[in-house]
Design a protein around this motif. Structure first.
Motif, PDB file in Angstrom:
ATOM      1  N   LYS A 194       0.830  -1.206   0.000  1.00  0.00           N
ATOM      2  CA  LYS A 194       0.000   0.000   0.000  1.00  0.00           C
ATOM      3  C   LYS A 194       0.862   1.254   0.000  1.00  0.00           C
ATOM      4  O   LYS A 194       0.562   2.228  -0.700  1.00  0.00           O
ATOM      5  CB  LYS A 194      -0.918  -0.020   1.223  1.00  0.00           C
ATOM      6  N   GLU A 195       1.946   1.223   0.796  1.00  0.00           N
ATOM      7  CA  GLU A 195       2.847   2.370   0.807  1.00  0.00           C
ATOM      8  C   GLU A 195       3.540   2.543  -0.543  1.00  0.00           C
ATOM      9  O   GLU A 195       3.787   3.663  -0.996  1.00  0.00           O
ATOM     10  CB  GLU A 195       3.892   2.191   1.914  1.00  0.00           C
ATOM     11  N   ARG A 196       3.843   1.411  -1.187  1.00  0.00           N
ATOM     12  CA  ARG A 196       4.508   1.481  -2.477  1.00  0.00           C
ATOM     13  C   ARG A 196       3.572   2.028  -3.550  1.00  0.00           C
ATOM     14  O   ARG A 196       3.995   2.767  -4.442  1.00  0.00           O
ATOM     15  CB  ARG A 196       4.995   0.084  -2.856  1.00  0.00           C
ATOM     16  N   GLU A 197       2.287   1.651  -3.484  1.00  0.00           N
ATOM     17  CA  GLU A 197       1.337   2.101  -4.490  1.00  0.00           C
ATOM     18  C   GLU A 197       0.866   3.533  -4.267  1.00  0.00           C
ATOM     19  O   GLU A 197       0.288   4.131  -5.160  1.00  0.00           O
ATOM     20  CB  GLU A 197       0.123   1.168  -4.511  1.00  0.00           C
ATOM     21  N   ARG A 198       1.059   4.050  -3.067  1.00  0.00           N
ATOM     22  CA  ARG A 198       0.597   5.402  -2.797  1.00  0.00           C
ATOM     23  C   ARG A 198       1.398   6.402  -3.621  1.00  0.00           C
ATOM     24  O   ARG A 198       2.623   6.389  -3.604  1.00  0.00           O
ATOM     25  CB  ARG A 198       0.744   5.713  -1.311  1.00  0.00           C
ATOM     26  N   PRO A 199       0.736   7.253  -4.378  1.00  0.00           N
ATOM     27  CA  PRO A 199       1.495   8.215  -5.204  1.00  0.00           C
ATOM     28  C   PRO A 199       2.227   9.223  -4.330  1.00  0.00           C
ATOM     29  O   PRO A 199       1.703   9.715  -3.332  1.00  0.00           O
ATOM     30  CB  PRO A 199       0.401   8.899  -6.037  1.00  0.00           C
ATOM     31  N   ARG A 200       3.457   9.478  -4.726  1.00  0.00           N
ATOM     32  CA  ARG A 200       4.252  10.437  -3.977  1.00  0.00           C
ATOM     33  C   ARG A 200       3.788  11.856  -4.301  1.00  0.00           C
ATOM     34  O   ARG A 200       3.568  12.215  -5.458  1.00  0.00           O
ATOM     35  CB  ARG A 200       5.742  10.292  -4.329  1.00  0.00           C
ATOM     36  N   GLU A 201       3.668  12.624  -3.260  1.00  0.00           N
ATOM     37  CA  GLU A 201       3.213  13.997  -3.440  1.00  0.00           C
ATOM     38  C   GLU A 201       4.341  14.851  -4.013  1.00  0.00           C
ATOM     39  O   GLU A 201       5.449  14.881  -3.478  1.00  0.00           O
ATOM     40  CB  GLU A 201       2.753  14.574  -2.103  1.00  0.00           C
ATOM     41  N   LYS A 202       4.042  15.528  -5.104  1.00  0.00           N
ATOM     42  CA  LYS A 202       5.033  16.386  -5.728  1.00  0.00           C
ATOM     43  C   LYS A 202       5.023  17.750  -5.050  1.00  0.00           C
ATOM     44  O   LYS A 202       3.976  18.356  -4.833  1.00  0.00           O
ATOM     45  CB  LYS A 202       4.735  16.555  -7.214  1.00  0.00           C
ATOM     46  N   ILE A 203       6.221  18.219  -4.717  1.00  0.00           N
ATOM     47  CA  ILE A 203       6.350  19.525  -4.092  1.00  0.00           C
ATOM     48  C   ILE A 203       6.242  20.587  -5.174  1.00  0.00           C
ATOM     49  O   ILE A 203       7.030  20.596  -6.130  1.00  0.00           O
ATOM     50  CB  ILE A 203       7.687  19.649  -3.344  1.00  0.00           C
ATOM     51  N   PRO A 204       5.275  21.461  -5.088  1.00  0.00           N
ATOM     52  CA  PRO A 204       5.131  22.475  -6.153  1.00  0.00           C
ATOM     53  C   PRO A 204       6.312  23.435  -6.154  1.00  0.00           C
ATOM     54  O   PRO A 204       6.854  23.802  -5.117  1.00  0.00           O
ATOM     55  CB  PRO A 204       3.832  23.191  -5.757  1.00  0.00           C
ATOM     56  N   GLU A 205       6.711  23.789  -7.376  1.00  0.00           N
ATOM     57  CA  GLU A 205       7.836  24.710  -7.507  1.00  0.00           C
ATOM     58  C   GLU A 205       7.399  26.128  -7.147  1.00  0.00           C
ATOM     59  O   GLU A 205       6.328  26.596  -7.536  1.00  0.00           O
ATOM     60  CB  GLU A 205       8.355  24.683  -8.952  1.00  0.00           C
ATOM     61  N   ARG A 206       8.248  26.800  -6.396  1.00  0.00           N
ATOM     62  CA  ARG A 206       7.940  28.168  -5.993  1.00  0.00           C
ATOM     63  C   ARG A 206       8.281  29.138  -7.122  1.00  0.00           C
ATOM     64  O   ARG A 206       9.274  28.961  -7.824  1.00  0.00           O
ATOM     65  CB  ARG A 206       8.732  28.552  -4.736  1.00  0.00           C
ATOM     66  N   PRO A 207       7.508  30.176  -7.285  1.00  0.00           N
ATOM     67  CA  PRO A 207       7.829  31.183  -8.309  1.00  0.00           C
ATOM     68  C   PRO A 207       9.147  31.885  -8.000  1.00  0.00           C
ATOM     69  O   PRO A 207       9.616  31.906  -6.857  1.00  0.00           O
ATOM     70  CB  PRO A 207       6.643  32.147  -8.242  1.00  0.00           C
ATOM     71  N   ALA A 208       9.730  32.493  -9.049  1.00  0.00           N
ATOM     72  CA  ALA A 208      11.049  33.134  -8.891  1.00  0.00           C
ATOM     73  C   ALA A 208      10.973  34.311  -7.939  1.00  0.00           C
ATOM     74  O   ALA A 208      11.868  34.521  -7.110  1.00  0.00           O
ATOM     75  CB  ALA A 208      11.561  33.578 -10.260  1.00  0.00           C
ATOM     76  N   HIS A 209       9.895  35.139  -8.043  1.00  0.00           N
ATOM     77  CA  HIS A 209       9.817  36.302  -7.160  1.00  0.00           C
ATOM     78  C   HIS A 209       9.689  35.893  -5.712  1.00  0.00           C
ATOM     79  O   HIS A 209      10.207  36.554  -4.806  1.00  0.00           O
ATOM     80  CB  HIS A 209       8.646  37.193  -7.578  1.00  0.00           C
ATOM     81  N   ARG A 210       9.002  34.718  -5.456  1.00  0.00           N
ATOM     82  CA  ARG A 210       8.920  34.237  -4.080  1.00  0.00           C
ATOM     83  C   ARG A 210      10.272  33.769  -3.582  1.00  0.00           C
ATOM     84  O   ARG A 210      10.617  33.953  -2.413  1.00  0.00           O
ATOM     85  CB  ARG A 210       7.901  33.103  -3.992  1.00  0.00           C
ATOM     86  N   GLU A 211      11.059  33.140  -4.473  1.00  0.00           N
ATOM     87  CA  GLU A 211      12.405  32.710  -4.081  1.00  0.00           C
ATOM     88  C   GLU A 211      13.267  33.924  -3.745  1.00  0.00           C
ATOM     89  O   GLU A 211      14.029  33.917  -2.778  1.00  0.00           O
ATOM     90  CB  GLU A 211      13.044  31.890  -5.209  1.00  0.00           C
ATOM     91  N   LYS A 212      13.173  35.014  -4.578  1.00  0.00           N
ATOM     92  CA  LYS A 212      13.976  36.207  -4.306  1.00  0.00           C
ATOM     93  C   LYS A 212      13.573  36.844  -2.984  1.00  0.00           C
ATOM     94  O   LYS A 212      14.425  37.236  -2.173  1.00  0.00           O
ATOM     95  CB  LYS A 212      13.820  37.210  -5.444  1.00  0.00           C
ATOM     96  N   SER A 213      12.273  36.976  -2.779  1.00  0.00           N
ATOM     97  CA  SER A 213      11.827  37.571  -1.516  1.00  0.00           C
ATOM     98  C   SER A 213      12.244  36.707  -0.337  1.00  0.00           C
ATOM     99  O   SER A 213      12.609  37.209   0.730  1.00  0.00           O
ATOM    100  CB  SER A 213      10.310  37.745  -1.538  1.00  0.00           C
ATOM    101  N   ARG A 214      12.198  35.374  -0.532  1.00  0.00           N
ATOM    102  CA  ARG A 214      12.644  34.474   0.536  1.00  0.00           C
ATOM    103  C   ARG A 214      14.127  34.681   0.814  1.00  0.00           C
ATOM    104  O   ARG A 214      14.566  34.677   1.973  1.00  0.00           O
ATOM    105  CB  ARG A 214      12.363  33.027   0.124  1.00  0.00           C
ATOM    106  N   GLY A 215      14.949  34.891  -0.269  1.00  0.00           N
ATOM    107  CA  GLY A 215      16.377  35.139  -0.065  1.00  0.00           C
ATOM    108  C   GLY A 215      16.622  36.463   0.646  1.00  0.00           C
ATOM    109  O   GLY A 215      17.489  36.558   1.522  1.00  0.00           O
ATOM    110  N   ARG A 216      15.852  37.497   0.283  1.00  0.00           N
ATOM    111  CA  ARG A 216      16.007  38.779   0.970  1.00  0.00           C
ATOM    112  C   ARG A 216      15.626  38.676   2.434  1.00  0.00           C
ATOM    113  O   ARG A 216      16.279  39.245   3.309  1.00  0.00           O
ATOM    114  CB  ARG A 216      15.150  39.832   0.262  1.00  0.00           C
ATOM    115  N   GLU A 217      14.571  37.933   2.694  1.00  0.00           N
ATOM    116  CA  GLU A 217      14.182  37.751   4.091  1.00  0.00           C
ATOM    117  C   GLU A 217      15.269  37.041   4.877  1.00  0.00           C
ATOM    118  O   GLU A 217      15.565  37.395   6.026  1.00  0.00           O
ATOM    119  CB  GLU A 217      12.883  36.954   4.155  1.00  0.00           C
ATOM    120  N   LYS A 218      15.891  36.008   4.266  1.00  0.00           N
ATOM    121  CA  LYS A 218      16.975  35.300   4.954  1.00  0.00           C
ATOM    122  C   LYS A 218      18.150  36.227   5.206  1.00  0.00           C
ATOM    123  O   LYS A 218      18.756  36.210   6.296  1.00  0.00           O
ATOM    124  CB  LYS A 218      17.422  34.100   4.118  1.00  0.00           C
ATOM    125  N   ALA A 219      18.505  37.068   4.205  1.00  0.00           N
ATOM    126  CA  ALA A 219      19.632  37.984   4.385  1.00  0.00           C
ATOM    127  C   ALA A 219      19.336  39.001   5.484  1.00  0.00           C
ATOM    128  O   ALA A 219      20.186  39.298   6.335  1.00  0.00           O
ATOM    129  CB  ALA A 219      19.931  38.692   3.066  1.00  0.00           C
TER     130      ALA A 219
END
Length: 416
Positions: free
Chosen positions: A315-340
């Motif tokens: 059952k665990e093998r047949e369960r489809p793996r959840e795909k992590i949605p890709e984050r948009p580029a502007h969200r990645e940049k804002s996330r980097g600015r927040e980290k900095a």
């Protein structure tokens, strides 16, 4: 056919033929009887094996009546002990709320016959009957709790209330007649625009059918007198003449539910009256039977885990793996600015803490130096006071000596 079944399901004898190896013999023998290994499904094999176990016992291929542990064959953990000393009600009740846990053990009349003819059947009967009583009492308690809950749901007598109760076959015929009546009315209305004669014809057929429907309703419509519940099985039934002849206080006693619970309660009373007979086998039960029960429970638990684990893994093998949605580029940049910004804030806090620690250390060192200076000043003043005091004492001693000398001189001069 029985020999072929035993060959397929039990230990197979070694057949020595010069030109026919065993691997070729088995499919040929199975093909002759319709039981080839590659043609019979696993479910059919399991059912056939269970049938042979029930008819001939689980140890049908052994030459002795005792198993490897020295216990009789009916003491195997695959044999239902409740069936040996009475009955096994696991499949008596079909309603989901009243159904019992299924029993996967063997219910064999042959094993019951071996059990009754065994020289130590009294000892085994005492052991199994005590377990049987412990099994039946919770079933009766659950039934009593069910009766208490359902009693509050019994409908009381309604003033002038009418109830329509029909047997299942009459109900099916009644529903079919109502459908035909509605269809005839619809056709009569449609035919009124084209042919008045056909419309009247259809309306006459509908009226005849309506009279039959009214006759059935009048026959099976009675005044509702309220409901009550059976104290034995917990089945509700109508009071008075409010119920049909197929469902009233007396007719429900012919059902499987009432008969099953009546037999369970009767068996509980019988076993309770025999509890004193079990006391003489109590010590043997603790020494022999209870350790064996613990081993059987552990073995069943291991088998259950082995049976369940592959299904869980699959059952665990047949369960489809959840795909992590890709984050948009502007969200990645804002996330980097927040980290900095967060890292800068962390560095600023760290520098602020360090400067605060340095200020505290300097103030502590100044306090220590000030305390040391105060101690030195006090020591100097005390030493000066000591020296001044010693000087005063020396001067006073000199004055006292000079006075004594002058007095002595005066005394000597007065004598002369």
């Amino acid at each position: 056919l029985a020999q072929a079944l035993l060959l397929e399901l039990g230990p197979r004898p070694i057949v020595r033929r010069p030109r026919a190896p065993n691997s070729a013999l088995r499919p040929a023998l199975g093909a002759q009887c319709g039981l080839g290994r590659h043609t019979v499904p696993a479910a059919v094999m399991d059912e056939t094996r269970a049938l042979l176990d029930a008819l001939m016992g689980p140890n049908r291929n052994r030459s002795t009546e005792a198993n490897d542990s020295g216990m009789p064959d009916f003491a195997e953990r695959t044999i239902c002990k409740r069936y040996l000393v009475g009955f096994c009600p696991h499949d008596w009740f079909s309603m989901p709320k009243r159904a019992l846990m299924p029993c996967s053990k063997i219910h064999s009349d042959l094993m019951k016959d071996h059990f009754e003819r065994h020289p130590e059947s009294a000892k085994f009967r005492a052991w199994y009957e005590e377990d049987f009583l412990n099994y039946l009492q919770p079933i009766a308690r659950d039934c009593d709790n069910f009766i208490v809950r359902e009693r509050t749901k019994c409908r009381p007598k309604s003033a002038g209330g009418k109830v329509l109760r029909m047997p299942p076959d009459v109900q099916a015929r009644y529903d079919d007649m109502e459908k035909r009546y509605a269809e005839l009315l619809r056709k009569s209305e449609e035919a009124a625009d084209t042919s008045l004669t056909s419309s009247k014809e259809l309306m006459g057929q509908a009226m005849v059918l309506k009279e039959e429907i009214d006759t059935i309703r009048a026959k099976y419509t009675t005044e509702f007198q309220g409901e009550d519940i059976c104290e034995v099985c917990g089945v509700k039934y109508p009071l008075g003449t409010g119920g049909a002849e197929w469902h009233d206080k007396e007719s429900h006693k012919k059902g499987k539910t009432h008969q099953g619970f009546a037999q369970i309660r009767e068996k509980i009373d019988e076993l309770l009256s025999r509890r004193k007979e079990w006391d003489k086998y109590r010590s043997q039960r603790r020494k022999e039977y209870e350790p064996m029960l613990q081993r059987e429970l552990a073995a069943e638990r291991r088998e259950h885990e082995r049976a369940v684990r592959p299904a869980v893994v699959e059952k665990e093998r047949e369960r489809p793996r959840e795909k992590i949605p890709e984050r948009p580029a502007h969200r990645e940049k804002s996330r980097g600015r927040e980290k900095a910004a967060k890292a800068k804030e962390t560095d600023r806090d760290r520098d602020r803490d360090r400067s605060r620690d340095r200020r505290k250390e300097r103030s502590r060192s100044r306090e220590r130096s000030h305390d040391a200076a105060k101690k030195t000043h006090k020591a100097d003043r005390s030493s000066e006071r000591g020296r001044a005091k010693s000087g005063r004492s020396e001067r006073s001693s000199d004055r006292s000596r000079s006075r004594s000398r002058s007095r002595s001189r005066k005394r000597s001069a007065s004598r002369h």
